[in-house]
Design a protein around this motif. Structure first.
Motif, PDB file in Angstrom:
ATOM      1  N   ASN A  96       5.951  56.002  83.199  1.00 52.22           N
ATOM      2  CA  ASN A  96       7.165  56.073  84.007  1.00 52.22           C
ATOM      3  C   ASN A  96       6.805  56.842  85.281  1.00 52.22           C
ATOM      4  O   ASN A  96       6.167  57.902  85.211  1.00 52.22           O
ATOM      5  CB  ASN A  96       8.260  56.854  83.279  1.00 52.22           C
ATOM      6  CG  ASN A  96       8.655  56.242  81.950  1.00 52.22           C
ATOM      7  OD1 ASN A  96       9.396  55.283  81.904  1.00 52.22           O
ATOM      8  ND2 ASN A  96       8.169  56.820  80.854  1.00 52.22           N
TER       9      ASN A  96
ATOM     10  N   ARG B  75       8.593  58.299  88.865  1.00 51.31           N
ATOM     11  CA  ARG B  75       9.770  58.476  89.717  1.00 51.31           C
ATOM     12  C   ARG B  75       9.359  59.162  91.011  1.00 51.31           C
ATOM     13  O   ARG B  75       8.679  60.191  90.992  1.00 51.31           O
ATOM     14  CB  ARG B  75      10.832  59.319  89.014  1.00 51.31           C
ATOM     15  CG  ARG B  75      12.064  59.549  89.876  1.00 51.31           C
ATOM     16  CD  ARG B  75      13.138  60.324  89.141  1.00 51.31           C
ATOM     17  NE  ARG B  75      14.321  60.467  89.986  1.00 51.31           N
ATOM     18  CZ  ARG B  75      15.442  61.064  89.614  1.00 51.31           C
ATOM     19  NH1 ARG B  75      15.543  61.586  88.393  1.00 51.31           N
ATOM     20  NH2 ARG B  75      16.474  61.136  90.437  1.00 51.31           N
TER      21      ARG B  75
ATOM     22  N   ASP C 237      10.889  49.075  91.385  1.00 56.83           N
ATOM     23  CA  ASP C 237       9.758  49.872  90.948  1.00 56.83           C
ATOM     24  C   ASP C 237       9.133  50.681  92.074  1.00 56.83           C
ATOM     25  O   ASP C 237       8.439  51.673  91.813  1.00 56.83           O
ATOM     26  CB  ASP C 237       8.682  48.971  90.325  1.00 56.83           C
ATOM     27  CG  ASP C 237       9.066  48.486  88.937  1.00 56.83           C
ATOM     28  OD1 ASP C 237      10.141  48.878  88.446  1.00 56.83           O
ATOM     29  OD2 ASP C 237       8.291  47.713  88.341  1.00 56.83           O
TER      30      ASP C 237
ATOM     31  N   CYS D  43      11.488  53.767  91.514  1.00 54.64           N
ATOM     32  CA  CYS D  43      11.323  54.389  90.205  1.00 54.64           C
ATOM     33  C   CYS D  43      10.942  53.319  89.204  1.00 54.64           C
ATOM     34  O   CYS D  43      11.619  52.289  89.092  1.00 54.64           O
ATOM     35  CB  CYS D  43      12.616  55.087  89.780  1.00 54.64           C
ATOM     36  SG  CYS D  43      12.451  56.096  88.297  1.00 54.64           S
ATOM     37  N   ARG D  44       9.863  53.569  88.469  1.00 57.28           N
ATOM     38  CA  ARG D  44       9.391  52.598  87.481  1.00 57.28           C
ATOM     39  C   ARG D  44       9.678  53.144  86.097  1.00 57.28           C
ATOM     40  O   ARG D  44       9.185  54.205  85.713  1.00 57.28           O
ATOM     41  CB  ARG D  44       7.890  52.360  87.655  1.00 57.28           C
ATOM     42  CG  ARG D  44       7.384  51.161  86.874  1.00 57.28           C
ATOM     43  CD  ARG D  44       5.921  50.926  87.116  1.00 57.28           C
ATOM     44  NE  ARG D  44       5.502  49.638  86.538  1.00 57.28           N
ATOM     45  CZ  ARG D  44       4.253  49.347  86.224  1.00 57.28           C
ATOM     46  NH1 ARG D  44       3.303  50.230  86.413  1.00 57.28           N
ATOM     47  NH2 ARG D  44       3.959  48.177  85.716  1.00 57.28           N
ATOM     48  N   PHE D  45      10.493  52.378  85.336  1.00 53.60           N
ATOM     49  CA  PHE D  45      10.949  52.823  84.033  1.00 53.60           C
ATOM     50  C   PHE D  45      10.195  52.118  82.911  1.00 53.60           C
ATOM     51  O   PHE D  45       9.744  50.982  83.070  1.00 53.60           O
ATOM     52  CB  PHE D  45      12.451  52.524  83.854  1.00 53.60           C
ATOM     53  CG  PHE D  45      13.328  53.109  84.902  1.00 53.60           C
ATOM     54  CD1 PHE D  45      13.733  54.429  84.836  1.00 53.60           C
ATOM     55  CD2 PHE D  45      13.755  52.341  85.980  1.00 53.60           C
ATOM     56  CE1 PHE D  45      14.571  54.968  85.801  1.00 53.60           C
ATOM     57  CE2 PHE D  45      14.586  52.871  86.954  1.00 53.60           C
ATOM     58  CZ  PHE D  45      14.996  54.193  86.859  1.00 53.60           C
ATOM     59  N   ASN D  46      10.128  52.790  81.785  1.00 55.72           N
ATOM     60  CA  ASN D  46       9.632  52.191  80.558  1.00 55.72           C
ATOM     61  C   ASN D  46      10.349  50.849  80.348  1.00 55.72           C
ATOM     62  O   ASN D  46      11.561  50.811  80.155  1.00 55.72           O
ATOM     63  CB  ASN D  46       9.929  53.148  79.391  1.00 55.72           C
ATOM     64  CG  ASN D  46       9.470  52.620  78.050  1.00 55.72           C
ATOM     65  OD1 ASN D  46       9.225  51.443  77.871  1.00 55.72           O
ATOM     66  ND2 ASN D  46       9.373  53.518  77.096  1.00 55.72           N
TER      67      ASN D  46
ATOM     68  N   TRP E 188      16.644  57.367  84.205  1.00 52.56           N
ATOM     69  CA  TRP E 188      15.478  58.189  83.882  1.00 52.56           C
ATOM     70  C   TRP E 188      15.744  58.988  82.603  1.00 52.56           C
ATOM     71  O   TRP E 188      14.870  59.104  81.736  1.00 52.56           O
ATOM     72  CB  TRP E 188      15.163  59.113  85.045  1.00 52.56           C
ATOM     73  CG  TRP E 188      13.914  59.931  84.872  1.00 52.56           C
ATOM     74  CD1 TRP E 188      13.824  61.230  84.457  1.00 52.56           C
ATOM     75  CD2 TRP E 188      12.568  59.506  85.128  1.00 52.56           C
ATOM     76  NE1 TRP E 188      12.513  61.632  84.432  1.00 52.56           N
ATOM     77  CE2 TRP E 188      11.722  60.600  84.844  1.00 52.56           C
ATOM     78  CE3 TRP E 188      12.000  58.307  85.565  1.00 52.56           C
ATOM     79  CZ2 TRP E 188      10.331  60.530  84.984  1.00 52.56           C
ATOM     80  CZ3 TRP E 188      10.615  58.245  85.719  1.00 52.56           C
ATOM     81  CH2 TRP E 188       9.800  59.341  85.427  1.00 52.56           C
TER      82      TRP E 188
ATOM     83  N   SER F 115      15.355  56.737  79.678  1.00 51.53           N
ATOM     84  CA  SER F 115      14.047  56.108  79.518  1.00 51.53           C
ATOM     85  C   SER F 115      12.939  57.126  79.327  1.00 51.53           C
ATOM     86  O   SER F 115      12.334  57.216  78.258  1.00 51.53           O
ATOM     87  CB  SER F 115      13.747  55.240  80.748  1.00 51.53           C
ATOM     88  OG  SER F 115      12.443  54.718  80.702  1.00 51.53           O
ATOM     89  N   ALA F 116      12.671  57.918  80.349  1.00 47.89           N
ATOM     90  CA  ALA F 116      11.508  58.809  80.323  1.00 47.89           C
ATOM     91  C   ALA F 116      11.699  60.022  79.427  1.00 47.89           C
ATOM     92  O   ALA F 116      10.757  60.453  78.755  1.00 47.89           O
ATOM     93  CB  ALA F 116      11.192  59.265  81.747  1.00 47.89           C
TER      94      ALA F 116
ATOM     95  N   ASP G 242      10.973  59.591  75.739  1.00 47.21           N
ATOM     96  CA  ASP G 242       9.562  59.347  75.472  1.00 47.21           C
ATOM     97  C   ASP G 242       8.825  60.616  75.052  1.00 47.21           C
ATOM     98  O   ASP G 242       7.764  60.544  74.419  1.00 47.21           O
ATOM     99  CB  ASP G 242       8.881  58.745  76.709  1.00 47.21           C
ATOM    100  CG  ASP G 242       9.138  57.244  76.843  1.00 47.21           C
ATOM    101  OD1 ASP G 242       9.280  56.581  75.799  1.00 47.21           O
ATOM    102  OD2 ASP G 242       9.209  56.753  77.979  1.00 47.21           O
TER     103      ASP G 242
ATOM    104  N   THR H 121       2.837  60.960  74.503  1.00 41.20           N
ATOM    105  CA  THR H 121       3.415  61.095  75.849  1.00 41.20           C
ATOM    106  C   THR H 121       2.876  62.350  76.529  1.00 41.20           C
ATOM    107  O   THR H 121       2.806  63.418  75.926  1.00 41.20           O
ATOM    108  CB  THR H 121       4.946  61.177  75.778  1.00 41.20           C
ATOM    109  OG1 THR H 121       5.448  59.996  75.153  1.00 41.20           O
ATOM    110  CG2 THR H 121       5.553  61.307  77.165  1.00 41.20           C
TER     111      THR H 121
END
Length: 446
Positions: A298, A300, A318, A321-324, A372, A375-376, A379, A385
Motif C-alpha cells: 500500500n 499513500r 493509484d 494512493c494505492r490500496f491493497n 486507507w 485497507s492498510a 494489514d 506486514t
C-alpha cells in the motif's frame, strides 16, 4: 479537432481513474485529450497496462453512485455488457471466520458485478461519443510543463509510437498513470519537495480463475468475501459473472502464496476459514486458464494543499494512493476523486481564481483516510506486514471490532457499517438522496 478557445485538459492514463477524470472535465465544458500507452482497446479485453485486469474487481455501492453521477443511466450499459445488478448487503456474503458471517439484509444499496475490461469498455464508449474528447493511444507522456512562474501547468510533452515528440497545451493535467511518476517528476523539476510517502508492505499474491458451476448447484449469493483466519493470510473471493460462470480469487501473503496451477487451486480452498468456496468448486464442470498477480505494498502520498503542487495538476487513482486490491476500493475511490474534481471545477471559488488543485487535495483527504483505514491499517494484523503502524493501532483495531459486534446486533448500526465500507456516506447529500436506503421490517431482510 478541439476548440482552442475553450479550456483544455490532458489526462495521462486510460485506466478507470483516467477515464473518470476525463468525464469530470467534460461535464464542466472542458475539452479533454487522453494520452494512453496501450492501444485503443474497447472490446472488453484485458489491457497490458492493467496487469490485474484479468482478476475480479468490485465496484462498491458508493462507487456506483459516483459513476452514475458522472455517466447518467450507465447502469443500463453495464448490464447490457454482461453486468449483474445486485444488492450490496443482501447478495454479498461476508464471512469473518471465528467471528461471524454478516447478516444479509437488503438495505437498498445496489451495485453491479461486471468484469473490469467490460467496465472500461463501457466507460470508454461513453467518452468516445463526446465531440470534445480525443484519445491518443500509443502515446507516452514524458513531462508536465509549467508556466514561467512554475505555479501552474502549461501542458504535457509526449512521444507517439513512431518516436515523434508532441506538446499538448493544457489548463489542467491529471496524472492517472498509476505510478505517479509524472507528478513526482514535475515537482522535482520545479524544485519542490516530493510528498511524504506512507508505505505498508504486504506482499500479497492472488490467483484467479473463471469456473463454470451449473445453475442448480450455484451459491445463493452474487459475491463472497471470505476473510482469513487469525495468523493466516489465506482468503478467498467469489463473484458471479453470469448464471453459471464465477470469478474466483484465492489470496496468500509473503512466502505463503496462492496456487500456481489449476491442480493446486481446489485443494487450496480447503485450507480457508470456511468450506464455502470449496463446496462451490466441488460442483464446477469447467475451469479457464489461471491468472496471477502480486501486490507489494500500500502506498499513500500525502500531497500538500498549500501550493506545493502546481495549480491545475491533479493526482488520481493509484498515482495518489494505492490500496491493497483485495479490499476492492480502488475504482470506487477513483470515482469519488473524479466526482470531487468535477465539483471543484464547477464551484464559484474556482471561477474566482482560487487554487483548484489545493481545494481538490483537501477534499480528497477524507475519502482516502477512510479507504486507507479499511485497507492498510488491518494489514498490520499480519506478521508479514512491514511499515509504520499508527501509534494507537491496538485501539483502532479494537474500535473496529466493537463496531462490528454492535452491527451484528443492531440493524441500523449494520446499515451504517455497510454505508461506511461502501464509501456511501462520504458522497454529497444530493447524490446520496438519489438512492433509497432503509432498514427492512421483515424478519430476515431477504
Amino acid at each position: 479537432m478541439l476548440d482552442q478557445s475553450r479550456k483544455q485538459a490532458v489526462v495521462v492514463g486510460g485506466g478507470m481513474a483516467g477515464l473518470l477524470a476525463a468525464a469530470a472535465f467534460l461535464r464542466n465544458g472542458i475539452d479533454v485529450t487522453l494520452l494512453e500507452r496501450d492501444e485503443n482497446e474497447t472490446r472488453g479485453e484485458a489491457r497490458r497496462g492493467v496487469p490485474q485486469g484479468r482478476h475480479p474487481h468490485l465496484l462498491l455501492a458508493g462507487g456506483l453512485l459516483a459513476l452514475r453521477h458522472l455517466f447518467p443511466k450507465i447502469d443500463t450499459d453495464l448490464i447490457a455488457a454482461g453486468g449483474l445488478d445486485y444488492s450490496s448487503s443482501r447478495d454479498m456474503q461476508i464471512e469473518i471466520p471465528g467471528i461471524a458471517t454478516l447478516p444479509r439484509i437488503d438495505f437498498g444499496m445496489r451495485s453491479i458485478a461486471v468484469r473490469r475490461p467490460a467496465l472500461e469498455a463501457v466507460v470508454s464508449a461513453r467518452l468516445a461519443e463526446h465531440p470534445n474528447f480525443i484519445r491518443r493511444s500509443k502515446s507516452k507522456a514524458v513531462r508536465v510543463r509549467t508556466n514561467a512562474a512554475r505555479d501552474a501547468v502549461a501542458g504535457v510533452e509526449s512521444i507517439d509510437e513512431e518516436g515523434s515528440a508532441r506538446f499538448e497545451p493544457a489548463d489542467f493535467v491529471v496524472d492517472a498513470s498509476g505510478r505517479g511518476t509524472l507528478i513526482l517528476s514535475c515537482l522535482d523539476q520545479i524544485g519542490r519537495s516530493a510528498p511524504r510517502e506512507e508505505v505498508v508492505t504486504v506482499d500479497i499474491g492472488y490467483t484467479s480463475v473463471v469456473a463454470t458451476i451449473p445453475i442448480a448447484h450455484a451459491p445463493d449469493f452474487t459475491c463472497l468475501a471470505l476473510n482469513s483466519v487469525k495468523d493466516s493470510g489465506r482468503a478467498g473471493y467469489m463473484f458471479r459473472l453470469s448464471q453459471d460462470q464465477w470469478h474466483i480469487a484465492l489470496v496468500g501473503r509473503g512466502a505463503d502464496q496462492p496456487p500456481a496451477t489449476i491442480e493446486e487451486f481446489s485443494p487450496y480452498t480447503h485450507t480457508l476459514g470456511s468450506t464455502t468456496i470449496a463446496d462451490a468448486l466441488s460442483r464446477a464442470t469447467k475451469f479457464e486458464e489461471l491468472a496471477r498477480f502480486r501486490f507489494p505494498a500500500n502506498v499513500r502520498r500525502h500531497f500538500g494543499a498549500n501550493g506545493e503542487v502546481p495549480n491545475g495538476l491533479f493526482p488520481i487513482g493509484d498515482s495518489y494512493c494505492r490500496f491493497n486490491p483485495v479490499v476492492g476500493q480502488g475504482m470506487s475511490v477513483a470515482a469519488h476523486e473524479a466526482l470531487i474534481l468535477s465539483e471543484m471545477l464547477a464551484s464559484t471559488e474556482t471561477s474566482h481564481g482560487q487554487r483548484v488543485t489545493d481545494r481538490y487535495i483537501a477534499a480528497c483527504r477524507p475519502v482516502i483516510d477512510r479507504a486507507w483505514s479499511a485497507s492498510a491499517i488491518p494489514d498490520f494484523a499480519y506478521a508479514t506486514t512491514t511499515g509504520e503502524p499508527p501509534v494507537d493501532l491496538d485501539t483502532v483495531l479494537s474500535q473496529s471490532m466493537d463496531r462490528l459486534r454492535t452491527a451484528l446486533q443492531d440493524r441500523s448500526a449494520l446499515l451504517g457499517l455497510y454505508k461506511a465500507r461502501h464509501l456511501v456516506d462520504l458522497l454529497p447529500e444530493k447524490i446520496q438522496a438519489t438512492a433509497s436506503f432503509s432498514v427492512p421490517a421483515d424478519s430476515d431482510g431477504r
